[in-house]
Design an enzyme around this catalytic site. Structure first.
Site, PDB file in Angstrom:
ATOM      1  CG  HIS A  86     -10.245  -1.885  -6.323  1.00  0.00           C
ATOM      2  ND1 HIS A  86      -8.969  -1.964  -7.281  1.00  0.00           N
ATOM      3  CD2 HIS A  86      -9.817  -0.822  -5.452  1.00  0.00           C
ATOM      4  CE1 HIS A  86      -8.472  -1.047  -7.260  1.00  0.00           C
ATOM      5  NE2 HIS A  86      -9.152  -0.332  -5.897  1.00  0.00           N
ATOM      6  CD  GLU A 103      -8.112  -5.687  -8.602  1.00  0.00           C
ATOM      7  OE1 GLU A 103      -8.370  -4.461  -9.033  1.00  0.00           O
ATOM      8  OE2 GLU A 103      -7.602  -5.602  -7.621  1.00  0.00           O
ATOM      9  CB  SER A 117      -6.194   1.624  -5.715  1.00  0.00           C
ATOM     10  OG  SER A 117      -7.487   2.315  -6.518  1.00  0.00           O
TER      11      SER A 117
END
Length: 243
Positions: free
Chosen positions: A223, A176, A114
């Site tokens: 995610h 995602e 991330s």
């Protein structure tokens, strides 16, 4: 005892969240009896003092590149400290590791998820060769309207035909790109939709001299749940070379 060439090293960002998971995954690789090879890697987790598993203020500061405009996000968190953070790894953490164990200086891997993936891309694009292997999991390519793509363009333009070999592994959960049912979360996903920009990034890195690029999508993962398989892939690359 270390192998003759020294231990490969895997540096893991968001260490409070990912170190224990990644360490267990490495133990699992070598827990199948005496017939398994003994070699693993030195695992270095970079985290923060305190009880929080995810220090949002600290990681926002440390994992985002310096960029034009206010050095603060919409929630009042400081941004733009990635160069200071990477300097800290180079000047403080790496010498500490090298004093503790014999390491293989040509098998050094940096892994982030991330915002951490954004930081790893920044490291690759602005100081290539600091590591030989880069693992970028679900990177926040959306940050500052795709600012990292500008750094990518400068990296590609300056890459020479005789540049040393580097490996880049990019991963993402297949889910995602899906929109959540909750309208507020769906709006955030739309705003931060990184799928198209991620494909733009990957397309722009094809054929770059000396850069081996692979992309892996994890079926059924979103995610958050893509972290574990990404950590496994990072270990495979750090230990074995090509995942």
């Amino acid at each position: 005892p270390p192998p003759a060439q020294g231990w490969p090293v895997l540096y893991v960002l968001d260490g409070d969240l990912l170190f224990a998971l990644t360490a267990q995954l490495m133990r699992n690789r070598f827990a199948r009896g005496p017939g398994m090879p003994a070699q693993g890697a030195v695992l270095v987790g970079l985290g923060y003092a305190g009880a929080r598993v995810l220090d949002l203020d600290a990681r926002t500061r440390d994992y985002t590149p310096p960029a034009p405009g206010p050095a603060i996000d919409e929630r009042g968190r400081r941004e733009g400290g990635a160069d200071v953070f990477l300097d800290f790894i180079d000047a403080t953490v790496r010498p500490l590791v090298e004093r503790a164990v014999r390491v293989d200086t040509v098998r050094q891997t940096l892994f982030g998820h991330s915002y951490g993936g954004l930081c790893v891309l920044h490291a690759l694009f602005t100081r290539p060769g600091g590591f030989q292997r880069y693992v970028v999991a679900s990177p926040s390519v959306w940050w500052r309207d795709g600012f990292i793509l500008q750094e990518q363009n400068r990296f590609v333009a300056g890459r020479r035909a005789d540049a040393p070999a580097l490996h880049l592994l990019v991963t993402q959960g297949e889910r995602e790109a899906e929109l959540p049912e909750d309208p507020a979360r769906a709006a955030i996903v739309r705003q931060r939709q990184g799928t198209d920009r991620l494909h733009t990034l990957l397309d722009g890195l094809r054929g770059v001299p000396g850069l081996d690029v692979r992309f892996v999508a994890f079926p059924g993962a979103d995610h958050g749940t893509s972290m574990a398989p990404a950590a496994q892939q990072a270990l495979a690359l750090a230990i074995g070379g090509h995942g």
